[in-house]
Scaffold this motif. Structure first.
Motif, PDB file in Angstrom:
ATOM      1  N   ALA A 139       0.834  -1.195   0.000  1.00  0.00           N
ATOM      2  CA  ALA A 139       0.000   0.000   0.000  1.00  0.00           C
ATOM      3  C   ALA A 139       0.873   1.252   0.000  1.00  0.00           C
ATOM      4  O   ALA A 139       1.933   1.283   0.607  1.00  0.00           O
ATOM      5  CB  ALA A 139      -0.912   0.002   1.214  1.00  0.00           C
ATOM      6  N   LYS A 158      -6.420  -5.436  -5.405  1.00  0.00           N
ATOM      7  CA  LYS A 158      -6.105  -6.403  -4.352  1.00  0.00           C
ATOM      8  C   LYS A 158      -4.591  -6.387  -4.148  1.00  0.00           C
ATOM      9  O   LYS A 158      -3.840  -6.786  -5.041  1.00  0.00           O
ATOM     10  CB  LYS A 158      -6.589  -7.787  -4.795  1.00  0.00           C
ATOM     11  N   LEU A 159      -4.163  -5.902  -2.994  1.00  0.00           N
ATOM     12  CA  LEU A 159      -2.727  -5.819  -2.727  1.00  0.00           C
ATOM     13  C   LEU A 159      -2.241  -7.145  -2.165  1.00  0.00           C
ATOM     14  O   LEU A 159      -2.733  -7.606  -1.147  1.00  0.00           O
ATOM     15  CB  LEU A 159      -2.436  -4.710  -1.719  1.00  0.00           C
ATOM     16  N   VAL A 160      -1.299  -7.774  -2.874  1.00  0.00           N
ATOM     17  CA  VAL A 160      -0.711  -9.019  -2.363  1.00  0.00           C
ATOM     18  C   VAL A 160       0.810  -8.874  -2.371  1.00  0.00           C
ATOM     19  O   VAL A 160       1.495  -9.429  -3.222  1.00  0.00           O
ATOM     20  CB  VAL A 160      -1.135 -10.236  -3.222  1.00  0.00           C
ATOM     21  N   PRO A 161       1.362  -8.086  -1.433  1.00  0.00           N
ATOM     22  CA  PRO A 161       2.800  -7.874  -1.437  1.00  0.00           C
ATOM     23  C   PRO A 161       3.546  -9.056  -0.813  1.00  0.00           C
ATOM     24  O   PRO A 161       2.937  -9.918  -0.203  1.00  0.00           O
ATOM     25  CB  PRO A 161       2.973  -6.627  -0.574  1.00  0.00           C
ATOM     26  N   GLY A 162       4.839  -9.069  -0.983  1.00  0.00           N
ATOM     27  CA  GLY A 162       5.663 -10.065  -0.323  1.00  0.00           C
ATOM     28  C   GLY A 162       6.670 -10.706  -1.252  1.00  0.00           C
ATOM     29  O   GLY A 162       6.380 -10.907  -2.435  1.00  0.00           O
ATOM     30  N   ALA A 163       7.846 -11.022  -0.702  1.00  0.00           N
ATOM     31  CA  ALA A 163       8.917 -11.706  -1.424  1.00  0.00           C
ATOM     32  C   ALA A 163       9.239 -11.027  -2.756  1.00  0.00           C
ATOM     33  O   ALA A 163       9.289 -11.683  -3.794  1.00  0.00           O
ATOM     34  CB  ALA A 163       8.573 -13.177  -1.634  1.00  0.00           C
ATOM     35  N   SER A 164       9.471  -9.720  -2.733  1.00  0.00           N
ATOM     36  CA  SER A 164       9.776  -8.953  -3.945  1.00  0.00           C
ATOM     37  C   SER A 164       8.809  -9.249  -5.076  1.00  0.00           C
ATOM     38  O   SER A 164       9.206  -9.524  -6.200  1.00  0.00           O
ATOM     39  CB  SER A 164      11.201  -9.237  -4.442  1.00  0.00           C
ATOM     40  N   GLN A 215       6.891 -11.800  -5.579  1.00  0.00           N
ATOM     41  CA  GLN A 215       6.636 -13.199  -5.956  1.00  0.00           C
ATOM     42  C   GLN A 215       5.282 -13.700  -5.462  1.00  0.00           C
ATOM     43  O   GLN A 215       4.610 -14.467  -6.148  1.00  0.00           O
ATOM     44  CB  GLN A 215       7.736 -14.110  -5.406  1.00  0.00           C
ATOM     45  N   THR A 216       4.878 -13.281  -4.255  1.00  0.00           N
ATOM     46  CA  THR A 216       3.619 -13.781  -3.697  1.00  0.00           C
ATOM     47  C   THR A 216       2.433 -13.372  -4.578  1.00  0.00           C
ATOM     48  O   THR A 216       1.597 -14.210  -4.931  1.00  0.00           O
ATOM     49  CB  THR A 216       3.427 -13.238  -2.274  1.00  0.00           C
ATOM     50  N   ALA A 256       2.557 -14.985  -8.131  1.00  0.00           N
ATOM     51  CA  ALA A 256       2.164 -16.396  -8.077  1.00  0.00           C
ATOM     52  C   ALA A 256       0.645 -16.518  -7.963  1.00  0.00           C
ATOM     53  O   ALA A 256       0.028 -17.379  -8.595  1.00  0.00           O
ATOM     54  CB  ALA A 256       2.847 -17.083  -6.895  1.00  0.00           C
TER      55      ALA A 256
END
Lengths: 511, 319
Positions: free
Chosen positions: B42, B68-74, B76-77, B80
């Motif tokens: 965000a 829809k924010l799906v951050p994580g692992a540069s 990758q999350t 995927a």
């Protein structure tokens, strides 16, 4: 200097323009209420609310739009302490220190007192730091520029020492829990090279352990598990007559005056360090209050002064945090990045030119921040009874409701089902640790600060190009001073806290 | 009187709804809200761009578009999650070229971006410039290159994160010039700019809109394209750099396998969006431009990017 004062007067003219003032106030109140709402519900974050609402600001004149966002910002920070106090559910790292005493007060039927103490100490800390920021914006900007990775690493390390030296319980146990926190923080990607580590081949762990599932599991879920075990007898004190509790007395607020002043100084100083400022400030403010108190043994068991210490400190960070953004156009975290976006959108491009070209507008915004604090006391005071009523909900409904909010909130943040497992796992970890009388706070603190220290140390190593000693000794005088002072301060704190503990155990009747 | 007014408004809204839905009934797509996954957090520039996009897109698609924010692992999350979504056009991915084409050469990924995604549109791009402090001894990129060649590792460069938007163009440029610089990652563009201003770094890369706010405190040595707002500093191409460098493309992707008519419909909506006056105004308020590239054209860019990034990563990691 005279020029700045002239800008300040003109700024006041812009803000208090009779044609727009009433609407400015209304927008700000709207922002404050909205901020409190999203801050109080886990999963809805102040950051997300500000990002979603930013486009609205594009259509509003600056004098309405910016105060609206400032309102969300300030309301959100206080809102986060509401569930921390009522149901031990910290929505951010900054609210963790508030859970040390807040929930205990709620259980004693003093929830309303705690909420009011949080409000008044937050506002006192915030107002003072905003005032300092207005009059010392230039020196604060220079200090902010002087804090680079080596200084940050040294300051964070010193903070860890200060906090752990004054923690509750056995020192070794604290270190052990801190070690767990540091390890948990390393799962995922390292902050320098972004390489995956400790993911055990599980893709879902590559993104690391989320802060919110960890915090809510560790603090709120474990608390619920302990209460269920005791058949909820301790969740909220049974048979308390007026469940919302009494209001805060003036004498009680006055008694915490010194604590609030100390925490404000700590928070304002730490506010010049971007990003981690609030978390560190709340912990250090709490540790300092406990250390200075005549009754350190009361801390963590429902001491009103502890709530004041944490809340004044984390709010006092707010003023100086804005300085690098206003003076250099450098946002320290995502919230200031959104404010930066809002400023650009209304035609004010933060940076060195801004103070020269649009000084009055900058001061109008700074004065609006002061105004936000005044409005906040009123809005907060009027809404607290509604929040305090939460404890009137029967335990048989409140506890499942809290569990539901914990899971729903954690899922809402990243839309990631893995976070639900992490929440559950940390609920159990927190439960087991507490069962064996370990303090879980060092885990949370190490988890939050660990990556920051790792990044800062990694950056320092990169900057030193292999000659770390020479670099710090000859090019980083501030870092050198902090490193030399660290063992001295640690020794002093350790001596003092162990002396106080000895006295306390000598006085206290055997259990 | 007031009631009849309200009634007619309600009736009008209803008819409008009927009109839209009957127009769409022909191929029936989209008949429910579309989800746009962001593999980022965000408050970042992608998030803000997405908020503007999704506030205008419904006018051209007839359905809401939900961020829809799906951050994580540069990234990758989120990537995927989008890769495993059904290829029915109801799930889109809003990402950038470094996640899309560079990352695969650095990390082992649970998806293959080129095979798994097809471009709907490149909504816009942000272009990098190299800057130094105005009191710096370096007056041009050539002088910086010369100094760097004689003093390997002496030039300190701050960037916004490993394999990120400011690191990659810097690495490309200095790699091409055969200059060895010392790179230190910071958390985002802001802190890397602070490092430059504080004297911790000699050179950094920033977006023109950020540089503009710095006034006479910094000097722009060069930009990827001509930037009249900054007084047209030399472009990297004018120094002889071949190929594409230093652009961060914001791209909307769909899982490959999406029916051709649905992809066409989505692509049309983005083209129409580009002409929308409100969209243009909002996006410029963010300090961004609206230089759309069609999905077809960008597919060709991706192929080139992949080759360039592969070569870059190999030369950076081999020693």
């Amino acid at each position: 200097m005279e020029e700045l004062f002239g800008s300040l007067v003109q700024g006041a003219g812009i803000l208090f323009n009779p044609d727009t003032f009433l609407l400015t106030v209304l927008y700000m109140i709207g922002g404050l209420l909205l901020g409190m709402f999203v801050g109080a519900l886990p999963g809805l974050t102040t950051l997300t609310a500000m990002a979603i609402l930013l486009p609205i600001v594009f259509f509003l004149p600056p004098i309405f739009g910016i105060p609206f966002l400032l309102g969300i910002y300030k309301g959100g920070i206080y809102g986060g302490s509401v569930p921390a106090i009522l149901v031990s559910m910290p929505g951010t790292g900054a609210a963790v220190a508030t859970t040390f005493d807040g929930p205990a007060l709620t259980r004693q039927g003093k929830g309303r007192k705690a909420l009011e103490m949080a409000l008044f100490s937050s506002v006192a800390g915030d107002f003072t730091s905003d005032l300092v920021t207005i009059f010392a914006i230039v020196p604060i900007a220079l200090i902010a520029l002087a804090i680079g990775p080596p200084e940050l690493a040294a300051v964070l390390f010193l903070s860890l020492i200060v906090i752990s030296a004054t923690g509750s319980g056995a020192f070794v146990k604290g270190l052990l829990v801190m070690g767990i926190g540091l390890f948990v923080a390393m799962i995922g990607q390292d902050p320098i090279g972004a390489l995956a580590r400790f993911d055990f081949g599980i893709f879902e762990l590559r993104s690391g352990i989320g802060l919110l599932p960890m915090l809510i599991g560790l603090f709120a879920l474990s608390e619920l598990l302990l209460s269920i075990e005791k058949r909820a007898a301790t969740y909220i004190k049974a048979g308390a007559k007026a469940l919302e509790g009494e209001r805060l007395k003036w004498s009680e607020f006055k008694a915490s005056g010194r604590t609030i002043a100390r925490s404000t100084v700590i928070g304002t100083s730490i506010g010049m360090i971007p990003g981690v400022g609030q978390v560190v400030a709340a912990f250090v403010g709490y540790a300092a209050a406990k250390n200075a108190s005549k009754h350190p043994e009361r801390y963590g068991k429902g001491e009103l002064d502890g709530v004041a210490a944490a809340e004044a400190a984390n709010n006092a960070v707010n003023g100086p945090t804005l300085v690098p953004m206003l003076t250099f156009g450098i946002p320290g975290d995502n919230i200031t990045a959104i404010l930066l976006g809002a400023f650009v959108a209304v035609g004010m491009r933060p940076g060195p030119e801004l103070m020269v070209e649009q000084g009055p507008q900058v001061f109008a915004i700074l004065l609006a921040m002061l105004l936000a604090n005044v409005l906040f006391v009123i809005v907060g005071y009027l809404t607290i009874p509604a929040f305090a009523r939460v404890v009137r909900i029967p335990k048989s409904i409140l506890m499942p409701l809290t569990i539901m909010f914990a899971f729903a909130g954690v899922f809402a943040v990243r839309n990631n089902p893995t976070d639900l497992y992490i929440l559950g796992a940390f609920g159990v970890i927190g439960y087991v640790l507490r069962k064996f009388r370990f303090d879980v706070a060092p885990l949370a603190m190490a988890f939050i600060l660990g990556p920051e220290i790792e990044r800062a140390v990694g950056q320092t190593l990169s900057l030193s190009r292999g000659d770390l000693f020479g670099y710090i000794a000859f090019e980083r005088p501030i870092t050198l001073v902090i490193i030399i002072l660290t063992p001295v301060i640690a020794w002093y704190l350790w001596r003092r806290s162990s002396k106080l503990q000895r006295e306390a155990s000598a006085l206290a009747p055997p259990e | 009187m007031r009631r009849t007014f309200m009634k007619s408004v309600a009736l009008g809204a209803l008819m409008l709804g009927v009109g839209v839905s009957s127009a769409l009934a022909q191929d029936n797509f989209p008949n429910k809200p579309i989800t746009m996954i962001l593999p980022l957090g965000a408050g970042g520039s992608h998030d803000l761009n997405a908020r503007v996009l999704t506030s205008i897109l419904p006018q051209y698609l007839g359905q809401a578009v939900i961020v829809k924010l799906v951050p994580g692992a540069s990234g990758q999350t989120g990537t995927a999650a989008a890769a495993s979504a059904p290829a029915d056009g109801y799930t889109l991915l809003f990402t950038h070229n470094f996640y899309d084409q560079l990352q695969q050469h650095v990390k082992e990924l649970p998806y293959k971006t080129t095979e798994d995604f097809v471009t709907v549109a490149r909504t816009n791009s942000a272009r990098m410039c190299a800057i130094v402090r105005s009191d710096s001894q370096f007056k041009s990129l050539q002088s910086l290159f010369e100094f760097g060649k004689q003093n390997p590792g002496k030039v300190e460069l701050s960037h916004s994160g490993q394999w990120g938007a400011t690191m990659v163009p810097a690495a490309q440029l200095f790699n091409w010039a055969k200059v060895q610089v010392n790179m230190t990652p910071y958390r985002g563009g802001g802190p890397s700019l602070r490092a430059l201003l504080a004297g911790d770094a000699d050179v950094t890369f920033q977006f023109p809109s950020t540089i503009l706010g710095q006034g006479d405190k910094v000097r722009t040595l060069g930009c990827v394209l001509d930037e009249p707002t900054l007084g047209s500093p030399p472009t990297f191409a004018s120094l002889g750099y071949p190929g594409e460098i230093g652009e961060m493309h914001r791209i909307v992707m769909a899982p490959r396998g999406i029916p051709a008519d649905r992809l066409a419909k989505l692509r049309e909506a983005f083209v129409a969006l580009q002409e929308d006056k409100t969209y243009q105004r909002l996006i410029s308020r963010l300090g961004e431009d609206s230089n759309l590239m069609s999905g077809d054209d960008y597919e060709k860019v991706r192929v080139e990017q992949s080759k360039d990034y592969k070569a870059l990563v190999e030369s950076m990691t081999s020693g």
